[in-house]
Design an enzyme around this catalytic site. Structure first.
Site, PDB file in Angstrom:
ATOM      1  N   THR A 245      68.468  49.779  50.192  1.00  0.00           N
ATOM      2  CA  THR A 245      67.845  49.031  51.297  1.00  0.00           C
ATOM      3  C   THR A 245      68.081  47.544  51.116  1.00  0.00           C
ATOM      4  O   THR A 245      68.489  46.851  52.052  1.00  0.00           O
ATOM      5  CB  THR A 245      66.335  49.339  51.380  1.00  0.00           C
ATOM      6  OG1 THR A 245      66.178  50.699  51.792  1.00  0.00           O
ATOM      7  CG2 THR A 245      65.632  48.437  52.376  1.00  0.00           C
TER       8      THR A 245
ATOM      9  N   ASN B 101      72.978  60.482  56.012  1.00  0.00           N
ATOM     10  CA  ASN B 101      71.917  61.055  55.186  1.00  0.00           C
ATOM     11  C   ASN B 101      71.308  62.317  55.780  1.00  0.00           C
ATOM     12  O   ASN B 101      70.822  63.169  55.059  1.00  0.00           O
ATOM     13  CB  ASN B 101      70.817  60.008  54.955  1.00  0.00           C
ATOM     14  CG  ASN B 101      70.342  59.353  56.230  1.00  0.00           C
ATOM     15  OD1 ASN B 101      71.157  58.955  57.067  1.00  0.00           O
ATOM     16  ND2 ASN B 101      69.048  59.233  56.391  1.00  0.00           N
TER      17      ASN B 101
ATOM     18  N   GLN C  97      74.722  57.591  50.185  1.00  0.00           N
ATOM     19  CA  GLN C  97      74.797  59.057  50.108  1.00  0.00           C
ATOM     20  C   GLN C  97      76.171  59.542  49.652  1.00  0.00           C
ATOM     21  O   GLN C  97      76.411  60.748  49.614  1.00  0.00           O
ATOM     22  CB  GLN C  97      74.480  59.665  51.483  1.00  0.00           C
ATOM     23  CG  GLN C  97      73.064  59.425  51.976  1.00  0.00           C
ATOM     24  CD  GLN C  97      72.038  60.341  51.324  1.00  0.00           C
ATOM     25  OE1 GLN C  97      72.387  61.273  50.609  1.00  0.00           O
ATOM     26  NE2 GLN C  97      70.769  60.074  51.564  1.00  0.00           N
TER      27      GLN C  97
ATOM     28  N   ALA D 107      71.004  54.148  43.101  1.00  0.00           N
ATOM     29  CA  ALA D 107      71.047  55.012  41.915  1.00  0.00           C
ATOM     30  C   ALA D 107      70.326  56.333  42.153  1.00  0.00           C
ATOM     31  O   ALA D 107      70.783  57.377  41.709  1.00  0.00           O
ATOM     32  CB  ALA D 107      70.422  54.291  40.713  1.00  0.00           C
ATOM     33  N   HIS D 108      69.222  56.289  42.907  1.00  0.00           N
ATOM     34  CA  HIS D 108      68.357  57.479  42.933  1.00  0.00           C
ATOM     35  C   HIS D 108      68.851  58.597  43.843  1.00  0.00           C
ATOM     36  O   HIS D 108      68.209  59.631  43.960  1.00  0.00           O
ATOM     37  CB  HIS D 108      66.904  57.102  43.253  1.00  0.00           C
ATOM     38  CG  HIS D 108      66.595  56.919  44.705  1.00  0.00           C
ATOM     39  ND1 HIS D 108      66.012  57.905  45.466  1.00  0.00           N
ATOM     40  CD2 HIS D 108      66.800  55.872  45.532  1.00  0.00           C
ATOM     41  CE1 HIS D 108      65.853  57.457  46.709  1.00  0.00           C
ATOM     42  NE2 HIS D 108      66.315  56.222  46.763  1.00  0.00           N
TER      43      HIS D 108
ATOM     44  N   THR E 254      64.615  38.552  37.811  1.00  0.00           N
ATOM     45  CA  THR E 254      64.887  39.106  36.482  1.00  0.00           C
ATOM     46  C   THR E 254      65.413  40.524  36.625  1.00  0.00           C
ATOM     47  O   THR E 254      64.859  41.323  37.368  1.00  0.00           O
ATOM     48  CB  THR E 254      63.603  39.099  35.626  1.00  0.00           C
ATOM     49  OG1 THR E 254      63.182  37.762  35.467  1.00  0.00           O
ATOM     50  CG2 THR E 254      63.853  39.701  34.253  1.00  0.00           C
TER      51      THR E 254
ATOM     52  N   CYS F 178      62.580  59.070  55.076  1.00  0.00           N
ATOM     53  CA  CYS F 178      61.983  57.798  55.466  1.00  0.00           C
ATOM     54  C   CYS F 178      61.258  57.889  56.781  1.00  0.00           C
ATOM     55  O   CYS F 178      60.357  57.130  57.052  1.00  0.00           O
ATOM     56  CB  CYS F 178      63.054  56.726  55.568  1.00  0.00           C
ATOM     57  SG  CYS F 178      63.887  56.499  54.022  1.00  0.00           S
TER      58      CYS F 178
END
Lengths: 403, 385
Positions: free
Chosen positions: A75, A154, A182, A203-204, A242, A327
């Protein structure tokens, strides 16, 4: 404790691969440096880990590590790419092309730019979910500055012809962004060959942790973006904040595993998906959404006619699937993606997305097929519409009396 | 378990601090077996959603706010950018005031608003690193719509009188405070401060990197920084970093429980440190100011800060020269310059920041090492001269 159902919602999020979790944990415990700390080895160790992970991410998509910018997820990558490039190059023009079936994380930033004086074309895809290249070409205007097309959808899993669209963009001097959240680990991505300027990763969706993503920013020819997050000047000023080494390390490991195992894994998943497809399409009045050839093997999106979607979801509690994308699944609106394909509200409402992956077994698939067959039979037994259909009544021509 | 070879003693907790074991315990299930997307309707999703809501209550309790006032972000930097850009975007352009000692993730987004017609100015601080309220009052004569002043400074540890700031500003402007360094070190009461928005971060209090929050007064109108799936009431889209958020929640709860003990323990260490530093003729910055209990910022005349930090590292102590974010730049601390410290002395500054795990023995060993390092560096300087 409630018994957990079989997980068939890999497109919403994937489990973290145990090998990934194992790599992450040392960076949560004894190696806790801030990678920006230059004065002691805690910082150096963290920085080295971050750079190794950057190389792994770059390798999966054949890019230079210097082209990878860390973000908190796809996002943020999409927001950074779209707003960052549109604002930086706005003097060239203020028109953006995207597709009606994009993820909200693309559509909403484009809408935000519209509020700030940009104009946008939301292309309608064909009935199979794919973008027609000629229609894309026709949408390009002299003031088109940016185009954004997702690699893999998706909800319906279709793969767009990114290469062809990219060449069109190059010819017309349009910056090209691709949401590949995706796609990683599912399709081969070679950014040395693909004419893409910006690409978003998560990543997820690829067995890594949540809260980490990346944006590819091409160096040759160099693409510039306006930072959306200002501060300590991390990531060469493109994205301050960070860095979280444990998450970055997790993404690096997830992408390394994807690079090494994706071909074998995709074959296995393809076989499972064929089995699922054959089983579910043997159910009467079932319709697959999205092109079957240009599609990732992990996704199957099917509408079951004469069954109400929410009742079906309630009836199949033994499996975890989604109607529409995660979502937007909290809303009861029919999927905007399926409606863009021209599906009726009824069919869009009765659609289920099955998404399978690394830990799905043949037994899971067989269980799912049987479950769907049983429950759909039961629900249809209760449905007067199904009865009428069986009697040969064309429901679309029925004139309903008002009470 | 692997161990780092050098710098066995860590005195850089204001930069980032180790994850607390109890926090890791809370996070582990979410890193391994529980993998739902909180937006999914099935039970994987519902469990993830409930985990986030629990963390939201824990974070809110730590700052005296309501759970509905917490918007999770990926970091303090993001929350500061969100506050400045998001609040200003919904207001008519006017003056935006920050202070001269803010973190760059407050001043830079404020300056970026200049392109949209805003005028960014910075309020001065005095030699003690306290906000110059007179200067604030003078600057408020210009129409001002947003003010951002940090609650505690990351370098000197000085605590600002935010209540005085909100009283002076009155209804003229919204007030934001960056409380990243204050959380877990001093008690924070969001409502009592009277601010409209406040930034906090997880990794400074024994939580993981990757989670922060903006605490928002519900009456405030703010534009999201990230658009998309509509998470966090549409104010911060993006799949939530559940493991980090749960860790943040657990860390907040622990920090609240341990606050008094933390303050007492680290203050005792600092007193011991500063007694020793004075004997070594150090200049201690903001020593007479109301400060965070764990922070000490000091310098030695004619000794380069970077060189001293490196020497201390080799002797086994991790400390910082200025703040970590700017430690790559080699420029003297903007905080010290704002306090009127000479550039040479500012360039010599070293920050020690403790946590609960540091001990008096470590402080004594550090003072011993410091003495050695100073002698060696002074000899080298003498030879060079």
């Amino acid at each position: 404790m409630e018994r957990m159902p079989i997980y068939l919602d890999y497109s919403a999020t994937t489990p973290v691969d145990p090998r990934v979790a194992e790599k992450m944990i040392p960076y949560l415990t004894e190696q806790y440096g801030n990678p920006a700390s230059r004065s002691h080895p805690y910082g150096w160790t963290a920085e080295k880990a971050v750079e190794n992970a950057r190389e792994e991410v770059a390798k999966l998509v054949n890019a230079d590590p210097r082209e990878i910018v860390w973000t908190s997820g796809a996002t943020e990558s999409n927001n950074l790419a779209i707003k960052g490039a549109a604002n930086f190059y706005s003097e060239k023009g203020k028109h953006i092309i995207t597709v009606a079936t994009e993820h909200k994380a693309v559509i909403d930033p484009v809408r935000d730019l519209e509020r700030l004086g940009f104009s946008a074309t939301f292309l309608e895809p064909e009935a199979n979910g794919l973008v027609d290249i000629e229609k894309f070409k026709a949408a390009i205007r002299p003031d088109t500055v940016l185009a954004s097309v997702m690699f893999v959808n998706n909800e319906i899993g279709v793969i767009q012809d990114i290469e062809a669209i990219g060449h069109l963009c190059r010819e017309h001097g349009v910056i090209f962004h691709v949401d590949a959240a995706q796609a990683t680990g599912k399709v081969d991505i070679d950014l040395e060959k693909l004419p893409v300027d910006l690409m978003s990763f998560s990543a997820h969706k690829t067995y890594g942790p949540k809260g980490i993503g990346a944006l590819y920013v091409r160096r040759k020819p160099r693409i510039r973006i306006e930072a959306q997050m200002h501060g300590g000047g991390h990531e060469r000023g493109m994205r301050s904040g960070t860095l979280a080494p444990h998450q970055i390390v997790g993404m690096g490991e997830a992408f390394r595993i994807a690079r090494e195992e994706m071909h074998a894994e995709n074959e296995r998943v393809r076989m499972l998906n064929h089995r699922l497809l054959a089983g579910l399409t043997s159910i009467e009045e079932s319709y697959v959404n999205g092109d079957l050839d240009h599609r990732v093997p992990h996704n199957l999106n099917i509408s079951f006619n004469y069954v109400e979607g929410e009742s079906l979801i309630m009836a199949i509690k033994g499996i975890a699937v989604s109607s529409g994308s995660a979502c937007t699944s909290a809303s009861l609106e029919p999927s905007y993606v399926l409606r863009a394909l021209g599906r009726s509200d009824e069919l869009a409402h009765s659609s289920i997305r099955f998404s399978i992956g690394r830990f799905t077994t043949e037994a899971d698939v067989d269980y799912t097929i049987q479950l769907l067959k049983d429950k759909i039979d039961k629900l249809r037994e209760l449905s007067p519409l199904w009865e009428m259909f069986q009697d040969g009544v064309d429901i679309s021509k029925v004139e309903w009396a008002e009470h | 378990m692997r161990r780092l070879l050098v710098a066995k003693v860590y005195f850089d907790h204001n930069s980032t601090t180790a994850l607390k074991p109890k926090v890791l315990d809370a996070m582990m299930p979410l890193l391994t077996s529980q993998h739902g997307n909180p937006a999914s309707q099935h039970c994987f999703g519902r469990r993830a959603h409930e985990a986030i809501e629990q963390a939201r209550r824990q974070v809110a309790a730590a700052v005296g706010a309501q759970a509905s006032q917490i918007i999770f972000t990926a970091s303090g930097t993001e929350a500061n950018n969100f506050a400045i850009t998001g609040i200003a975007s919904n207001l008519a352009p006017a003056q935006i005031l920050t202070s001269r000692i803010e973190h760059p993730c407050v001043t830079k987004p404020a300056m970026a608003m200049a392109r949209r017609g805003w005028q960014a100015n910075q309020v001065a601080v005095n030699a003690k690193c306290e906000l110059d309220l007179q200067d604030l009052q003078t600057k408020l004569a210009t129409p001002t719509h947003l003010v951002s002043v940090m609650l505690a400074n990351n370098e000197t540890g000085s605590i600002q009188e935010i209540k005085a700031v909100t009283a002076l500003v009155g209804k003229q402007a919204y007030v934001h405070t960056d409380a990243v360094q204050a959380l877990g070190k001093i008690a924070i009461d969001f409502n009592a401060l009277g601010v409209h928005a406040m930034t906090i971060s997880s990794h400074k209090i024994g939580g993981p990197l990757g989670a922060g929050a903006l605490v928002l007064n519900k009456r405030i109108d703010i534009q999201p920084l990230l658009h998309g799936g509509g998470q966090e009431k549409g104010l911060r889209s993006g799949t939530e970093n559940i493991a980090a958020i749960v860790g943040f929640g657990a860390a907040c709860e622990l920090a609240t429980q341990e606050l008094a003990d933390f303050a007492q323990h680290t203050a005792a260490l600092r007193t011991a440190l500063e007694v020793g530093l004075s004997q070594l003729n150090a200049v201690i910055f903001a020593q007479q100011t109301v400060r965070l209990p764990n922070t000490s910022f000091f310098a030695f005349e004619n000794i380069n800060g970077e060189t001293l930090v490196t020497a201390l590292d080799q002797l086994g102590f991790a400390v910082a020269s200025g703040s970590a974010c700017s430690s790559a730049s080699g420029e003297p601390s903007h905080v010290l310059l704002a306090m009127g410290v000479e550039a040479d002395l500012a360039g010599a500054a070293i920050r020690v920041s403790f946590n609960r795990d540091n001990t008096l023995e470590q402080v004594h060993a550090f003072l011993h090492a410091l003495k050695q390092a100073l002698q060696k560096l002074r000899q080298m300087t003498a030879v060079a001269a």
